[in-house]
Every structure is written in structure tokens, then in C-alpha cells.
Design a protein around this motif. Sequence first.
Motif, PDB file in Angstrom:
ATOM      1  N   SER A  88     -31.841 -24.601  -7.741  1.00 38.66           N
ATOM      2  CA  SER A  88     -33.182 -24.313  -7.230  1.00 38.66           C
ATOM      3  C   SER A  88     -33.640 -22.922  -7.630  1.00 38.66           C
ATOM      4  O   SER A  88     -34.795 -22.714  -7.987  1.00 38.66           O
ATOM      5  CB  SER A  88     -33.182 -24.451  -5.706  1.00 38.66           C
ATOM      6  OG  SER A  88     -34.427 -24.059  -5.163  1.00 38.66           O
ATOM      7  N   HIS A 122     -33.917 -23.941 -16.245  1.00 40.28           N
ATOM      8  CA  HIS A 122     -34.989 -24.150 -17.225  1.00 40.28           C
ATOM      9  C   HIS A 122     -34.885 -23.124 -18.350  1.00 40.28           C
ATOM     10  O   HIS A 122     -34.443 -21.985 -18.148  1.00 40.28           O
ATOM     11  CB  HIS A 122     -36.346 -24.028 -16.530  1.00 40.28           C
ATOM     12  CG  HIS A 122     -37.473 -24.590 -17.349  1.00 40.28           C
ATOM     13  ND1 HIS A 122     -38.130 -23.835 -18.295  1.00 40.28           N
ATOM     14  CD2 HIS A 122     -38.044 -25.824 -17.359  1.00 40.28           C
ATOM     15  CE1 HIS A 122     -39.068 -24.567 -18.872  1.00 40.28           C
ATOM     16  NE2 HIS A 122     -39.037 -25.792 -18.317  1.00 40.28           N
ATOM     17  N   LEU A 123     -35.300 -23.527 -19.552  1.00 37.38           N
ATOM     18  CA  LEU A 123     -35.223 -22.641 -20.711  1.00 37.38           C
ATOM     19  C   LEU A 123     -36.037 -21.364 -20.522  1.00 37.38           C
ATOM     20  O   LEU A 123     -35.703 -20.317 -21.092  1.00 37.38           O
ATOM     21  CB  LEU A 123     -35.711 -23.381 -21.967  1.00 37.38           C
ATOM     22  CG  LEU A 123     -34.751 -24.425 -22.550  1.00 37.38           C
ATOM     23  CD1 LEU A 123     -35.404 -25.139 -23.739  1.00 37.38           C
ATOM     24  CD2 LEU A 123     -33.440 -23.762 -22.983  1.00 37.38           C
ATOM     25  N   SER A 124     -37.113 -21.427 -19.739  1.00 35.88           N
ATOM     26  CA  SER A 124     -37.933 -20.228 -19.520  1.00 35.88           C
ATOM     27  C   SER A 124     -37.190 -19.152 -18.744  1.00 35.88           C
ATOM     28  O   SER A 124     -37.565 -17.987 -18.778  1.00 35.88           O
ATOM     29  CB  SER A 124     -39.213 -20.605 -18.766  1.00 35.88           C
ATOM     30  OG  SER A 124     -38.899 -21.157 -17.491  1.00 35.88           O
ATOM     31  N   ASN A 125     -36.124 -19.543 -18.031  1.00 41.08           N
ATOM     32  CA  ASN A 125     -35.319 -18.581 -17.276  1.00 41.08           C
ATOM     33  C   ASN A 125     -34.058 -18.155 -18.013  1.00 41.08           C
ATOM     34  O   ASN A 125     -33.255 -17.411 -17.456  1.00 41.08           O
ATOM     35  CB  ASN A 125     -34.921 -19.174 -15.916  1.00 41.08           C
ATOM     36  CG  ASN A 125     -36.101 -19.279 -14.980  1.00 41.08           C
ATOM     37  OD1 ASN A 125     -36.983 -18.431 -15.004  1.00 41.08           O
ATOM     38  ND2 ASN A 125     -36.122 -20.325 -14.162  1.00 41.08           N
ATOM     39  N   LYS A 126     -33.885 -18.630 -19.234  1.00 37.94           N
ATOM     40  CA  LYS A 126     -32.675 -18.316 -19.985  1.00 37.94           C
ATOM     41  C   LYS A 126     -32.751 -16.886 -20.509  1.00 37.94           C
ATOM     42  O   LYS A 126     -33.697 -16.501 -21.195  1.00 37.94           O
ATOM     43  CB  LYS A 126     -32.510 -19.294 -21.152  1.00 37.94           C
ATOM     44  CG  LYS A 126     -31.163 -19.186 -21.847  1.00 37.94           C
ATOM     45  CD  LYS A 126     -30.985 -20.320 -22.858  1.00 37.94           C
ATOM     46  CE  LYS A 126     -29.625 -20.255 -23.538  1.00 37.94           C
ATOM     47  NZ  LYS A 126     -29.444 -21.352 -24.492  1.00 37.94           N
ATOM     48  N   TYR A 160     -28.732 -17.258 -17.044  1.00 39.84           N
ATOM     49  CA  TYR A 160     -30.074 -17.582 -16.573  1.00 39.84           C
ATOM     50  C   TYR A 160     -30.501 -16.607 -15.478  1.00 39.84           C
ATOM     51  O   TYR A 160     -29.675 -16.144 -14.676  1.00 39.84           O
ATOM     52  CB  TYR A 160     -30.114 -19.008 -16.003  1.00 39.84           C
ATOM     53  CG  TYR A 160     -29.820 -20.090 -16.998  1.00 39.84           C
ATOM     54  CD1 TYR A 160     -28.497 -20.459 -17.265  1.00 39.84           C
ATOM     55  CD2 TYR A 160     -30.841 -20.733 -17.684  1.00 39.84           C
ATOM     56  CE1 TYR A 160     -28.208 -21.450 -18.189  1.00 39.84           C
ATOM     57  CE2 TYR A 160     -30.571 -21.725 -18.604  1.00 39.84           C
ATOM     58  CZ  TYR A 160     -29.242 -22.086 -18.862  1.00 39.84           C
ATOM     59  OH  TYR A 160     -28.969 -23.062 -19.768  1.00 39.84           O
ATOM     60  N   THR A 186     -32.869 -21.232 -10.266  1.00 42.88           N
ATOM     61  CA  THR A 186     -33.140 -21.106 -11.705  1.00 42.88           C
ATOM     62  C   THR A 186     -34.087 -22.178 -12.226  1.00 42.88           C
ATOM     63  O   THR A 186     -34.210 -22.360 -13.441  1.00 42.88           O
ATOM     64  CB  THR A 186     -31.813 -21.196 -12.483  1.00 42.88           C
ATOM     65  OG1 THR A 186     -31.180 -22.452 -12.183  1.00 42.88           O
ATOM     66  CG2 THR A 186     -30.887 -20.046 -12.118  1.00 42.88           C
ATOM     67  N   ASN A 187     -34.718 -22.917 -11.297  1.00 38.06           N
ATOM     68  CA  ASN A 187     -35.613 -24.013 -11.696  1.00 38.06           C
ATOM     69  C   ASN A 187     -34.859 -25.006 -12.585  1.00 38.06           C
ATOM     70  O   ASN A 187     -35.290 -25.348 -13.679  1.00 38.06           O
ATOM     71  CB  ASN A 187     -36.852 -23.472 -12.415  1.00 38.06           C
ATOM     72  CG  ASN A 187     -37.941 -24.525 -12.564  1.00 38.06           C
ATOM     73  OD1 ASN A 187     -37.933 -25.562 -11.883  1.00 38.06           O
ATOM     74  ND2 ASN A 187     -38.867 -24.274 -13.474  1.00 38.06           N
ATOM     75  N   ASN A 188     -33.694 -25.455 -12.050  1.00 35.48           N
ATOM     76  CA  ASN A 188     -32.834 -26.401 -12.760  1.00 35.48           C
ATOM     77  C   ASN A 188     -32.435 -25.879 -14.146  1.00 35.48           C
ATOM     78  O   ASN A 188     -32.405 -26.619 -15.116  1.00 35.48           O
ATOM     79  CB  ASN A 188     -33.513 -27.762 -12.878  1.00 35.48           C
ATOM     80  CG  ASN A 188     -33.603 -28.481 -11.539  1.00 35.48           C
ATOM     81  OD1 ASN A 188     -32.662 -28.430 -10.740  1.00 35.48           O
ATOM     82  ND2 ASN A 188     -34.748 -29.092 -11.270  1.00 35.48           N
TER      83      ASN A 188
END
Length: 825
Positions: free
Chosen positions: A502, A508-512, A522, A504-506
Motif C-alpha cells: 500500500s 509501481h514503477l513511478s515509485n522506483k 522503491y 508503494t502503490n503496489n
Amino acid sequence: MRLLSKRNLLFVLCCFCLNLGVAIDTITSSQSIKDPGSIVSNGSAFKLGFFSPVNSTNRYIGIWYSNISVFTVVWVANRETPLNDSSGVLTISEDGNLVVLDGKKEILWSSNITNSVANSSAQLMDSGNLVLQEKTTGTIIWESFQHPCDTLLPNMKISTNIRTGNKVQLTSWQSPSNPSIGSFSANIQPLNLPQVFIWKYGSPYWRSGPWNKQVFIGIPTMDYQFQDGASLINDQEGTFSFSFTYVNGSLLHLAFNTHGNIEERFWDYEKEDWEVSLALQSGCDLYGNCGAFGSCNSQNTPICSCLQGFEPKNTEEWNRGNWTSGCVRRTQLQCERVNTSSEGSKMDGFLKLNMMKVPDFADWSHYLEADCRQQCLENCSCIAYAYDTGIGCMSWTRSLIDAQKFSSAGVDLYVRLAYSDLVTKKDMKKIVTITVIIGTVSILICTYLLWRWIAKHKARKKKDKEILLFNRGEAHKTLPSDNLNQVKVQELPLFNFEKLASATNNFHLSNKLGQGGFGSVYKGKLSDGQEIAVKRLSRTSAQGFEEFMNEAVVISKLQHRNLVRLLGCCVEGEERMLIYEYMPNKSLDAFLFDPCKYELLDWRKRFNIIEGIGRGLLYLHRDSRLRIIHRDLKASNILLDKELNPKISDFGTARIFRGNEDQANTRRVVGTYGYMSPEYVIEGRFSEKSDVFSFGVLLLEIISGRKNTVFYNDEEFLSLLGLAWKLWNSDNTVALIDPMISEPFFEMEILRCIQVGLLCVQEFAKDRPTASVVVSMLKSEIVDMPRPKKPAFTERLIALDTESSQRRKSIFSINNVTVTTVQGR
């Protein structure tokens, strides 16, 4: 005859032109200044002419700097009689005085010399002094330096004659738009011990403290560079004068502002503005702010307190913040009592107060330091004494006024107290000390017994938690090496997978944030708003499980400001994750090698980063509970917090050393080409000196702004080390410095750091310094550093044949993936 007349005429014209050239800094009866005209000193340092202050239309004759961009007036002639139009004239009158005339030829201001001579002229000097002198003999009959306004220039004097009472003093402007004499004045007060006083409407407002032949001891911030040019002189004829000279050619002066503050101003040629340091900085600087026997400390709240052994004279007023009523002695001194029996038989003593601004009204004596105390003790009227090597013995027989506590500088002040006041203080210290010791010992014993009881009854529960932490879903795996088995990991907070997904928004690549050798990192945000970094081990990376376990064990034992902080971990099914504090500025290479961001790293920030990495490395090697060899120290593993403070990260390849180990061997070499020491690359030997080698490479990268690997395709050099070594040998080390930080002011410090870097990357481990020595060299605690020897990897390697290449591969890795290379992020 006609030819002769022409020659005479030509001669006269030449002389006239010559006189005009010389007269640009001079005023005579025939060469006046008419508004808006002006003259300039011979060296163009100062200008004399008409001006109007800010927000005013009045016209004044003044002197100001002519070669700087900020209009700064240092002297005003007609400060009490301004012109209200532009009809003013500055000239030499018939009686030889310098005068300011208005449009009606009436005198508004005059030098007012009674013994003036008609044949005189006024010249503006490069010192800023306007001198009225006799033309023929050059005798000075008047000068502006003897009539200062609000500015003290180099070689100008303020003085007081104790016989005649004559004073040369500074006086403030009424306001920034009105140069007439204001509320404040500053002069030398020579009685007892010479010191500078500021007066407000004739009452003491501030004082400098006595002069000790170098500084005024009541000004803790008095610049030690400035003090070399300052002097206070007694001419033995009754005149005491203070002045200062130029320091290192700096443009400077002392200015007296409209609020009664003396400002020390230095011209900053880069900023093109004045740098100001104030002599008055807090309420404690106001004269007698805490009254008699009060002490002022700007670090306390409230700032005023009574000296020990004294109490407020008027408690009600004191509690309201009106401290000028001062304090009175709590217990009468023994030598003042009529009845000397019992309590009176106990002698008075002295309370030592450190780093004090000594009170006013000190008496001076020739006693040496050893005799100063005794002569005060024998005199019942003496209530305090102090000693300064530049002044001598000071004593006080009157109320102690204007005492102040400093955080630095100052002198030790000894205040006379009754025996009971001294004993009470000592007894309280003893009682507090004994109580603290007994309480501490009791707490330690109880804590130890409680720990033993908990350890016995919860051993199995602790073991189950460790198994859950590391082996859940991996029951067939155990701790992978001796280095890990020798230490048990401290209990870490456990995060569940759903909470991290939750945050890291599952994932998500935008949080990498980045990709490592064994997984990804992440950015996440917990429900309470805390930002975190989640290092997620790749499910397909069986090799990475060892690094995961190793990093959890190692970093859970470490706590240091320059090491990244581990918040917890997640071990669920096949998921292995470590949760760290989030670093908003990512890694060092993201700044250092980014053409858009590297300008944010000036030398001060880079040196702070170098020092921080050094301190973190010293902690790993010597100061932590475990001795840790990082083995992969590089720019991408140095994270930066929001203030660009460095934190060492990525301990997946770190190794724990036993207490009696100095080095170890491995068949599995892991690390990054360009940062690994030669003995580690070739023989698999690693030690503290391996990390020192990596630190040296990193230090040279920070200074040069260039990657060590950027030279691999160069025809001349193998690496940055080769370039640094060549420049060192050719005495051209300056060429290595990143132009972004190349400033003359920092050059010696940067060159010292380059030498430290070269010492760290020497080919043989025994020649390299330890981390503790490196930190001492960076702090300049070690002055004489040895010359570095030839670094490793400085020469171009001949292309390796296939067989040798395969042999090197077999040394570096057993699976061809554990050796990583630096890539800018």
C-alpha cells in the motif's frame, strides 16, 4: 621679441595646465567646489563634494569612497547647517579658513581656525583625511581626522586628554536621512583602566571592557585578524588615543549607526557590498542592564540573575523583569561583622566565575597573579579581583556593575563571599553527586537482575522470533557464513507485505528509485506520513538471499549519523524486503556526475560529504560493536539526506571481522571495478585498507567531479588515479580540481585533501593510512603528511588475451554476476 613672447605664453599655459592636473585633489581660494562639483584624492580612494542623504533634499559637503559601488559617506562638514538648494560653495576664505557658503555668500560652516593664514589650501588625502595646510611650509593647521563624525577610518584616532578634558569622539547621525549630531557618542574613558564607552544622552550605554594591549577584553568577538592593526596609546602627556590600521590591504572602517551600535565593516569585493559584524548583539551588552551585583547571560531566560551569595534588592521589580535595582549580599562578610564569634570566625572565600566580562570601576595594581588574591583578601573593602596577563591585577571596592557571562573569551572573576555561602554550594554538590552515584548503581543492579530473569524465561520465544524473521518460507536455508553465525541479529520491527504494498502503490514503477544487483528499491509513504525506502529482493535471485541476510545482520547492529538507518524488514513467503529511512536527494553520484546538479555541490558541501564518509568508515572499522569491512564503497552507495549530509548504504557485501582478525581471504570477490584495491582484485584479500582504498578513489572523484571509470577508453590513462599521479609528480595538482570549486581561498585545503586521497590509493596496503589517521589528516590534526607513493592502476594495461581474461573472471566471481560496475543514476 615676438618669438620670446610666444615662448613665454606657451610656458605659462603649460604651467597652468600642470597646476590644473595637480589641483584635482586640492581646494584654494581661486579653485573652489561649486555644487554639484567634487574633487578626488590622488589615488582615487575618496571623493569630496556635495551630496544629499537618502530621502532628503538637503545638501551637505561630505567625503565618501569613490572606488566602490555602494555610496558610503564617512565625514560631513556642515552636518548642523544644511543647504536647502544647490547654490553651495566650498572654498578658502580670505583669512585662510575652509568655509561652506550659501547662495548669499553667507558662511554656513567654517574650519574656524584662529591662527589660520591667508596663504592656505585644503587637500583630500587617500586616507580620507581633508587637510588644511599652509602652502609655503606645508604646516597642517586643521584636519578632518580631528573632527570625526560617525566613522573611524584606518589611522584616524579617537582620544581623550585627562588634563584638559579635550575629546576626539564619534557621534551618531540623527537618522539615515539627517547627519546632524544624534543621541549617541563614543570616546575613550581613560580613568583607572582605559576602555571605550558609548554614551546615550550623556549616560553610559555600552563599554568595551579594559584594553589588554591586544584587544578589549569585554568584546569576545573582537576579530583576531583585526586586532593586529589596533592600538591604544598613552602619550604620557595625558592623552589616550585608539586607532587601527589597514589589515592585509582590506577596505574597512568602524561605523557608528543611529541605534548606538558600532559596526565593523569590511568590503566584500565579490558581493560588492559591506560585510558587517556588530559589537552590540544582545540585551546583555547594555550597560548595567542587571544592576549592581547582577550577572547577565544572553543564553539564559531570563538573561539576568544575581551572583551566587546575592539576592534581588527588590524581588517584586526583579520578577517583573526590571533588573536595574540590582542585588544585595545575602550574608555579611566575616571581616565586616562586629561579633566575630562562632560563625564569624570562619574566613571569607572567593567564588570563581569563568569567562566573564569584568565589572566597571576596576582598580589596577602591579601585583603578580600569585599575590593578587592575597592582597584582595587582606583588604576588607576588596569585594572581587581578576587577573589578565596583558593588564595585571584588577580589584573592585565598589558595587559590581555591568558583569556579563560569555560563552567564550573573557577572564576569570573571583567574587568575595561569606563562608556559609561557599559551604552551602559545596555541600549541595556533594549531596547531589552522592545521590546520583547511589541511584545509578541501584538502577544498574536492578536492570541486570531483571535482564537475567527475562533472558531465562524468554529464551525460546526469542529463538522463535529469529527463526520467523529469517527462515519463514526458507526453512531449508541457514545463515550463510561464519561471519553471520558469530552475531545474533537484534530484534527488528516486522512490516507486513500488505502495508508495504500500500505504501508503494503496489511497487509501481513511478515509485522506483533504482535497480541493484539483487533487486529494486522503491519509495513509499506509510499511513502516518513517514517516507521510507523499500529494498525488495528479486524472487529469482537465489544468490541475493545471502546479501539480504548479511545486510540485516550487519546494519541492525549499527547506529551512526553517517550510516543509513534500517527501520525494519519483511519476511513473508518468498518476499524478502528491508525498510530504510528515505533519502530525498538519492545518492552522491546523482549530484556529482549530473551536469545540471553538480553546481549545487560547492567546496564546503563536498568537504562535509568527505568528512562524513570518513567518520562513517571510522565507525565501521573501529568504533562500532562489530568490525565491519564494507567492500563496496562507491558514489552510488553514498546517500544524501535533505541537507546533503552523507550516509553510507548497501551492506549486502559487508563482512564482520572477529576482534583478533586484521584481514581475510575470499574466493568470491564482489564489488565494483575502479573502487576495489589491487590485493582484493588479484588475490581476494580484503581488510580495512581495502575500504580505505575505495575511500581514496571516492575522495578524488568528489574533488575532480569525474568518474574513475571515465578514463577506460583514454589513450594515456587507465583511471583517474593515473591522472592524479601524473599531475602530482609534475606539481600541477591544481589542474585536477573541478573548476566549479576552484577558489583561491580553499585551494590549500583542497590540495591537502588530494594528498590524503593519493595516500589512500597507494598500491601496497601497508602504505595506506587507517581510517582514524585519514579523519585526523582531513581535520588538519596531522600537519606533516608523508608524500604518497605510486597508486595502483596508474598505467595503461596491454590488452589481455583470452586465457588471462578467463582467469580474471574466475577470480572475480563464481557466477559472473556479483561484480557490478558504476553507472550514473
